[in-house]
Write a protein that holds these residues in place. Structure first.
Motif, mmCIF file in Angstrom:
data_model
loop_
_atom_site.group_PDB
_atom_site.id
_atom_site.type_symbol
_atom_site.label_atom_id
_atom_site.label_comp_id
_atom_site.label_asym_id
_atom_site.label_seq_id
_atom_site.Cartn_x
_atom_site.Cartn_y
_atom_site.Cartn_z
ATOM 1 N N THR A 63 31.927 -135.117 84.771
ATOM 2 C CA THR A 63 31.712 -134.709 83.385
ATOM 3 C C THR A 63 31.705 -135.962 82.512
ATOM 4 O O THR A 63 32.206 -137.020 82.913
ATOM 5 N N LYS A 64 31.154 -135.795 81.330
ATOM 6 C CA LYS A 64 31.162 -136.880 80.349
ATOM 7 C C LYS A 64 32.604 -137.243 79.995
ATOM 8 O O LYS A 64 32.923 -138.413 79.768
ATOM 9 N N GLU A 65 33.465 -136.243 79.957
ATOM 10 C CA GLU A 65 34.872 -136.486 79.617
ATOM 11 C C GLU A 65 35.514 -137.421 80.648
ATOM 12 O O GLU A 65 36.244 -138.340 80.296
ATOM 13 N N SER A 83 20.556 -136.731 75.990
ATOM 14 C CA SER A 83 21.961 -137.052 75.716
ATOM 15 C C SER A 83 22.126 -138.526 75.345
ATOM 16 O O SER A 83 22.913 -138.867 74.465
ATOM 17 N N GLY A 139 24.294 -143.726 81.265
ATOM 18 C CA GLY A 139 23.973 -142.359 81.667
ATOM 19 C C GLY A 139 23.839 -142.281 83.175
ATOM 20 O O GLY A 139 23.304 -143.204 83.797
ATOM 21 N N VAL A 172 30.473 -141.315 79.795
ATOM 22 C CA VAL A 172 29.026 -141.384 79.505
ATOM 23 C C VAL A 172 28.383 -140.052 79.933
ATOM 24 O O VAL A 172 28.937 -139.345 80.782
ATOM 25 N N PRO A 173 27.233 -139.707 79.343
ATOM 26 C CA PRO A 173 26.566 -138.467 79.752
ATOM 27 C C PRO A 173 26.196 -138.481 81.241
ATOM 28 O O PRO A 173 25.827 -139.532 81.772
ATOM 29 N N VAL A 174 26.320 -137.318 81.867
ATOM 30 C CA VAL A 174 26.010 -137.162 83.289
ATOM 31 C C VAL A 174 25.153 -135.915 83.460
ATOM 32 O O VAL A 174 25.395 -134.908 82.796
ATOM 33 N N GLU A 209 23.720 -139.917 71.919
ATOM 34 C CA GLU A 209 24.866 -140.842 71.921
ATOM 35 C C GLU A 209 24.562 -142.069 71.073
ATOM 36 O O GLU A 209 25.395 -142.547 70.326
#
Lengths: 224, 224
Positions: free
Chosen positions: A189-191, B212, A179, A195-197, B216
């Motif tokens: 972005t996560k994309e 998040s 993260g 990983v989540p941001v 995940e």
């Protein structure tokens, strides 16, 4: 509320509700600190400037039901929101980039208040590496991969200069970071990263404030 | 777009649109810095991850009309959003409380990038007063009123400890400050203080990130 009910309710919560939960969490902590044990949605509504029906809806999302005539048990609610937000996950963090902002964050209570343990600091500059901040010695970026391999920190607080943001973010994800709390002003972005941001843009609220100032001034000029 | 049209369009803009404008402003600046002169809503939509119709609606709010087949003139749009957000108002600011965060903000470009000039720093601690930061010498809080009286700064960046937040905020408003950028974690409203306030809560986005991470992890466990 039983553990079972809690887990039944906690899925399918909209991101709008999730984004509002940290604010409830802060207010509930303040109430606990003041020794308040119960509160009803009308009173919480008054304190927080949110409608009581919004509060009831939000809390219902994760099974935080008040008792008719008694209101909410604040300690339970605080505990449930904390669990939902991952406060009890034992998350660990590293700060990458120890310029002014990194050094301001390192000793702050922003981590510990949310159950996150700050475990290491990294920088690339020989003037900064080896110095200490918030009780931690700043490590050289060349040690990043071996450190992550040994200690498996979860979160990286990205405070590097803008030009180094993307390369460093990808390097952190390759090293196993799951993260990114991103202060670089480059939006990820996560994309993109996998990983989540969370992207933090301090300046955006300064601009909103400047807008309000301009509006106030025009209002005054109109009334003058 | 003429000056007249611009001013005709800029009122009655919803706060949701206003809150989105600083992000457009950042993206438009990046495009300008890369030498791009025109962009259509479809391309901006792709870069920003917002629908093209949202972009058109938002820009229409203040009369930022694209030309069919040509898209938006980025320099004009950047200029108009900047004007709307008060970037050309010549706002001045002081930082009150020069602990870690105040000292991190002082030398940063967060002010100048938004047309705000940081003019003075204040603290109460004899260890900090007289020291310099970001090219400014930290003044003693006892000089606050006389300074404000002479120089009439507009914005106070409030970075004092939580326990001193309310008293200091009221003192700043009494001294003539017309907007508060509040980092104290105590939430203020315009109704309470009589001037616009933007409350910054860094920790809230850290909590959203922790949420998040938990999501995940659960997803992975389910798929394992």
């Amino acid at each position: 509320m039983s553990e079972k009910n809690f887990h039944q309710h906690q899925h399918d919560i909209s991101s709008a509700v999730i984004n509002r939960l940290p604010r409830y969490y802060r207010y509930l902590r303040d109430l606990l600190d003041s020794g308040v044990q119960r509160i009803n949605s009308a009173e919480l509504s008054r304190i927080m400037g949110v409608t009581a029906s919004q509060i009831r809806q939000d809390f219902n999302c994760f099974g935080g039901f008040g008792q008719q005539g008694y209101g909410y048990n604040i300690a339970n609610l605080y505990e449930n929101i904390g669990e939902l937000l991952g406060v009890r996950e034992g998350n660990t963090a590293i700060i990458v980039g120890c310029g002014n902002l990194g050094r301001a964050l390192a000793p702050s209570r922003v981590f510990s208040k949310r159950g996150v343990t700050l475990e290491a600091l990294f920088d690339i500059s020989p003037h900064i590496v080896g110095g200490s901040c918030g009780g931690l010695v700043v490590k050289d970026m060349s040690e990043l991969e071996s450190y992550c391999n040994s200690y498996k920190p979860k979160i990286a607080v990205l405070c590097v200069p803008r030009f180094a943001a993307e390369e460093t973010a990808r390097r952190l994800v390759d090293a196993g970071i799951v993260g990114i709390w991103n202060f670089t002003n480059v939006e990820f972005t996560k994309e993109e990263l996998g990983v989540p941001v969370e992207n933090v843009h301090l300046g955006d609220t300064l601009m909103t404030l400047c807008y309000s100032l301009r509006e106030e001034k025009e209002e005054e000029e109109k009334n003058a």
